[in-house]
Every structure is written in C-alpha cells, then in structure tokens.
Design a protein around this motif. Structure first.
Motif, PDB file in Angstrom:
ATOM      1  N   PRO A  60       0.736  -1.192   0.078  1.00  0.00           N
ATOM      2  CA  PRO A  60       0.094  -0.074  -0.049  1.00  0.00           C
ATOM      3  C   PRO A  60       0.858   1.328  -0.139  1.00  0.00           C
ATOM      4  O   PRO A  60       0.379   2.197  -0.810  1.00  0.00           O
ATOM      5  N   ARG A  61       1.898   1.082   0.701  1.00  0.00           N
ATOM      6  CA  ARG A  61       2.939   2.423   0.778  1.00  0.00           C
ATOM      7  C   ARG A  61       3.468   2.720  -0.541  1.00  0.00           C
ATOM      8  O   ARG A  61       3.415   3.899  -0.925  1.00  0.00           O
ATOM      9  N   LYS A  62       4.045   1.730  -1.231  1.00  0.00           N
ATOM     10  CA  LYS A  62       4.834   1.952  -2.363  1.00  0.00           C
ATOM     11  C   LYS A  62       3.716   2.356  -3.468  1.00  0.00           C
ATOM     12  O   LYS A  62       4.016   3.107  -4.248  1.00  0.00           O
ATOM     13  N   LEU A  63       2.548   1.672  -3.517  1.00  0.00           N
ATOM     14  CA  LEU A  63       1.403   1.966  -4.497  1.00  0.00           C
ATOM     15  C   LEU A  63       0.815   3.520  -4.188  1.00  0.00           C
ATOM     16  O   LEU A  63       0.827   4.309  -5.177  1.00  0.00           O
ATOM     17  N   GLY A  64       0.788   3.641  -2.965  1.00  0.00           N
ATOM     18  CA  GLY A  64       0.165   5.045  -2.524  1.00  0.00           C
ATOM     19  C   GLY A  64       1.094   6.177  -2.916  1.00  0.00           C
ATOM     20  O   GLY A  64       0.719   7.328  -2.912  1.00  0.00           O
ATOM     21  N   GLN A  65       2.365   5.819  -3.050  1.00  0.00           N
ATOM     22  CA  GLN A  65       3.330   6.922  -3.324  1.00  0.00           C
ATOM     23  C   GLN A  65       3.676   7.361  -4.728  1.00  0.00           C
ATOM     24  O   GLN A  65       4.081   8.141  -5.164  1.00  0.00           O
ATOM     25  N   CYS A  66       2.934   6.620  -5.682  1.00  0.00           N
ATOM     26  CA  CYS A  66       2.766   6.806  -6.953  1.00  0.00           C
ATOM     27  C   CYS A  66       2.012   8.177  -7.090  1.00  0.00           C
ATOM     28  O   CYS A  66       0.983   8.523  -6.451  1.00  0.00           O
ATOM     29  N   SER A  67       2.416   9.009  -8.153  1.00  0.00           N
ATOM     30  CA  SER A  67       1.605  10.158  -8.569  1.00  0.00           C
ATOM     31  C   SER A  67       0.437   9.437  -9.384  1.00  0.00           C
ATOM     32  O   SER A  67       0.642   8.612  -9.963  1.00  0.00           O
ATOM     33  N   HIS A  68      -0.671  10.265  -9.457  1.00  0.00           N
ATOM     34  CA  HIS A  68      -1.585   9.735 -10.260  1.00  0.00           C
ATOM     35  C   HIS A  68      -1.167   9.627 -11.937  1.00  0.00           C
ATOM     36  O   HIS A  68      -1.786   8.745 -12.631  1.00  0.00           O
ATOM     37  N   ALA A  69      -0.184  10.652 -12.202  1.00  0.00           N
ATOM     38  CA  ALA A  69       0.183  10.624 -13.705  1.00  0.00           C
ATOM     39  C   ALA A  69       1.081   9.181 -13.872  1.00  0.00           C
ATOM     40  O   ALA A  69       0.910   8.652 -15.054  1.00  0.00           O
ATOM     41  N   GLU A  70       1.993   8.923 -12.575  1.00  0.00           N
ATOM     42  CA  GLU A  70       2.983   7.812 -12.905  1.00  0.00           C
ATOM     43  C   GLU A  70       1.651   6.447 -12.973  1.00  0.00           C
ATOM     44  O   GLU A  70       2.080   5.764 -13.615  1.00  0.00           O
ATOM     45  N   LEU A  71       0.769   6.400 -12.361  1.00  0.00           N
ATOM     46  CA  LEU A  71      -0.292   5.457 -12.313  1.00  0.00           C
ATOM     47  C   LEU A  71      -0.844   5.292 -13.673  1.00  0.00           C
ATOM     48  O   LEU A  71      -1.074   4.097 -14.335  1.00  0.00           O
ATOM     49  N   VAL A  72      -1.296   6.337 -14.182  1.00  0.00           N
ATOM     50  CA  VAL A  72      -1.964   6.606 -15.447  1.00  0.00           C
ATOM     51  C   VAL A  72      -1.099   5.773 -16.595  1.00  0.00           C
ATOM     52  O   VAL A  72      -1.548   5.178 -17.293  1.00  0.00           O
ATOM     53  N   ARG A  73       0.441   6.343 -16.306  1.00  0.00           N
ATOM     54  CA  ARG A  73       1.440   5.715 -17.298  1.00  0.00           C
ATOM     55  C   ARG A  73       1.519   4.325 -17.246  1.00  0.00           C
ATOM     56  O   ARG A  73       1.463   3.675 -18.407  1.00  0.00           O
ATOM     57  N   MET A  74       1.339   3.807 -16.356  1.00  0.00           N
ATOM     58  CA  MET A  74       1.671   2.146 -15.914  1.00  0.00           C
ATOM     59  C   MET A  74       0.430   1.469 -16.626  1.00  0.00           C
ATOM     60  O   MET A  74       0.722   0.545 -17.279  1.00  0.00           O
ATOM     61  N   LEU A  75      -0.931   2.034 -16.215  1.00  0.00           N
ATOM     62  CA  LEU A  75      -1.924   1.279 -16.810  1.00  0.00           C
ATOM     63  C   LEU A  75      -1.915   1.425 -18.258  1.00  0.00           C
ATOM     64  O   LEU A  75      -2.305   0.588 -18.748  1.00  0.00           O
ATOM     65  N   GLY A  76      -1.520   2.656 -18.870  1.00  0.00           N
ATOM     66  CA  GLY A  76      -1.533   2.725 -20.061  1.00  0.00           C
ATOM     67  C   GLY A  76      -0.472   1.746 -20.869  1.00  0.00           C
ATOM     68  O   GLY A  76      -0.704   1.151 -21.889  1.00  0.00           O
ATOM     69  N   GLN A  77       0.667   1.587 -20.122  1.00  0.00           N
ATOM     70  CA  GLN A  77       1.474   0.759 -20.766  1.00  0.00           C
ATOM     71  C   GLN A  77       1.206  -0.736 -20.757  1.00  0.00           C
ATOM     72  O   GLN A  77       1.548  -1.517 -21.595  1.00  0.00           O
ATOM     73  N   ALA A  78       0.007  -1.084 -19.803  1.00  0.00           N
ATOM     74  CA  ALA A  78      -0.534  -2.274 -19.926  1.00  0.00           C
ATOM     75  C   ALA A  78      -1.746  -2.201 -20.889  1.00  0.00           C
ATOM     76  O   ALA A  78      -2.492  -3.315 -20.960  1.00  0.00           O
ATOM     77  N   HIS A  79      -1.729  -1.162 -21.532  1.00  0.00           N
ATOM     78  CA  HIS A  79      -3.204  -1.063 -22.349  1.00  0.00           C
ATOM     79  C   HIS A  79      -4.380  -0.990 -21.487  1.00  0.00           C
ATOM     80  O   HIS A  79      -5.603  -1.429 -22.290  1.00  0.00           O
ATOM     81  N   TYR A  80      -4.418  -0.735 -20.488  1.00  0.00           N
ATOM     82  CA  TYR A  80      -5.571  -0.714 -19.578  1.00  0.00           C
ATOM     83  C   TYR A  80      -6.069   0.878 -19.662  1.00  0.00           C
ATOM     84  O   TYR A  80      -6.008   1.630 -18.748  1.00  0.00           O
ATOM     85  N   VAL A  81      -6.580   1.258 -20.729  1.00  0.00           N
ATOM     86  CA  VAL A  81      -6.872   2.631 -21.122  1.00  0.00           C
ATOM     87  C   VAL A  81      -8.161   3.099 -20.998  1.00  0.00           C
ATOM     88  O   VAL A  81      -8.560   4.509 -21.002  1.00  0.00           O
ATOM     89  N   ARG A  82      -9.141   2.243 -20.957  1.00  0.00           N
ATOM     90  CA  ARG A  82     -10.538   2.660 -20.892  1.00  0.00           C
ATOM     91  C   ARG A  82     -10.892   3.414 -19.679  1.00  0.00           C
ATOM     92  O   ARG A  82     -11.611   4.265 -19.495  1.00  0.00           O
ATOM     93  N   TYR A  83     -10.241   2.684 -18.761  1.00  0.00           N
ATOM     94  CA  TYR A  83     -10.641   3.372 -17.207  1.00  0.00           C
ATOM     95  C   TYR A  83      -9.432   3.895 -16.469  1.00  0.00           C
ATOM     96  O   TYR A  83      -9.241   4.094 -15.467  1.00  0.00           O
ATOM     97  N   ASP A  84      -8.240   4.392 -17.210  1.00  0.00           N
ATOM     98  CA  ASP A  84      -6.907   4.499 -16.600  1.00  0.00           C
ATOM     99  C   ASP A  84      -7.059   5.619 -15.630  1.00  0.00           C
ATOM    100  O   ASP A  84      -6.575   5.485 -14.515  1.00  0.00           O
ATOM    101  N   ASN A  85      -7.814   6.879 -15.948  1.00  0.00           N
ATOM    102  CA  ASN A  85      -7.757   7.942 -14.874  1.00  0.00           C
ATOM    103  C   ASN A  85      -8.479   7.627 -13.796  1.00  0.00           C
ATOM    104  O   ASN A  85      -8.113   7.771 -12.531  1.00  0.00           O
TER     105      ASN A  85
END
Length: 153
Positions: A60-85
């Motif tokens: 939880p700490r490591k994931l929670g320290q991501c910025s919103h933009a970083e997490l959106v990029r990770m989701l995009g990297q996985a092609h999880y783009v429909r609900y990325d934001n």
C-alpha cells in the motif's frame, strides 16, 4: 459467453494467499480490483504485472506513493486505457484509506471484522470496490481468512 476466470495461482500468489500472508493479500486485492472492472481479463492481468511486478508497487505504501500521472502511465503501458484515470484515482484512494484506517494492513481490516460478511462490508467501503471485486477477492482469500474459523467455529 464464458469469461476467463483469473486465479491467484496464475499470478503466483496461491501458496502465500493460502497462508494469508499480508503481501499476498494486498497483491490479490489489487488484482481483484483490476479484474473487477469491465475490461478484458488479459489486459487486467497485464496491468497487474506492470504495476506490481515490473514497477514493484506491491505494498500500500509503495503504490500510494505513486503520482496519479505515474499510475496512469503504468496502466497505459498495460493497455488498460478505458478506465485509466478513474482506476488510478481509485487505487490511490484505496491505498490512502488502507493506510489511514488500517495501518497499511489488510490483516488489520480482517482482524477488526467479526466475520466474513463484515469483512466484505468493510471492503465495499473502499471507493471503486464493488460486489464483483469483493467476490473475486473472497473467492480465494476468503477460505484462508475465514474458512478454518467457519469449519471449526
């Protein structure tokens, strides 16, 4: 049309999850969260692998320290783009609530629950966790967390 049912075994979490290890509980919750959305399961698996395995956001700490933009990029990297934001926002809120209310531990959430039903209710209180996510999570975590007590209690 039958949908593929992803298991903890496929993610290498089954043995640790059977022992209710904290790290496996969190990883399975993140996987369940991703699988519970109306998106192709293969993409959800890839998103899990990118976030947890590739980027090491496995607590939880490591994931929670991501910025919103970083997490959106990770989701995009996985092609999880429909609900990325919305997914990024809800994952960050999930980590925040887990930190604030349960000290970053799903085990604490379980300990504070008098039974499986209360645990499910507590999980449903997290933004973005609905009945499908709880069903997926409890399908494999439930027996480790409540199975023995239900059989012996």
């Amino acid at each position: 049309m039958a949908t593929q049912r992803i298991t903890a075994h496929q993610l290498g979490l089954d043995q640790a999850l059977a022992r209710a290890e904290e790290s496996a509980l969190f990883k399975w919750l993140i996987a369940s969260f991703l699988f519970g959305k109306p998106i192709q399961q293969a993409i959800a698996v890839q998103a899990y692998r990118v976030i947890v395995e590739e980027h090491g956001r496995d607590t939880p700490r490591k994931l929670g320290q991501c910025s919103h933009a970083e997490l959106v990029r990770m989701l995009g990297q996985a092609h999880y783009v429909r609900y990325d934001n919305s997914t990024a926002e809800r994952l960050l809120k999930l980590c925040g609530k887990l930190h604030d209310e349960y000290g970053d531990r799903l085990g604490t959430l379980v300990e504070r629950s008098t039974d499986r039903a209360e645990c499910e209710k507590r999980l449903l209180a997290f933004e973005g966790i609905g009945p499908k996510t709880v069903e997926i999570f409890m399908r494999e975590a439930g027996p480790a967390l409540f199975g023995r007590a239900a059989r012996h209690g």
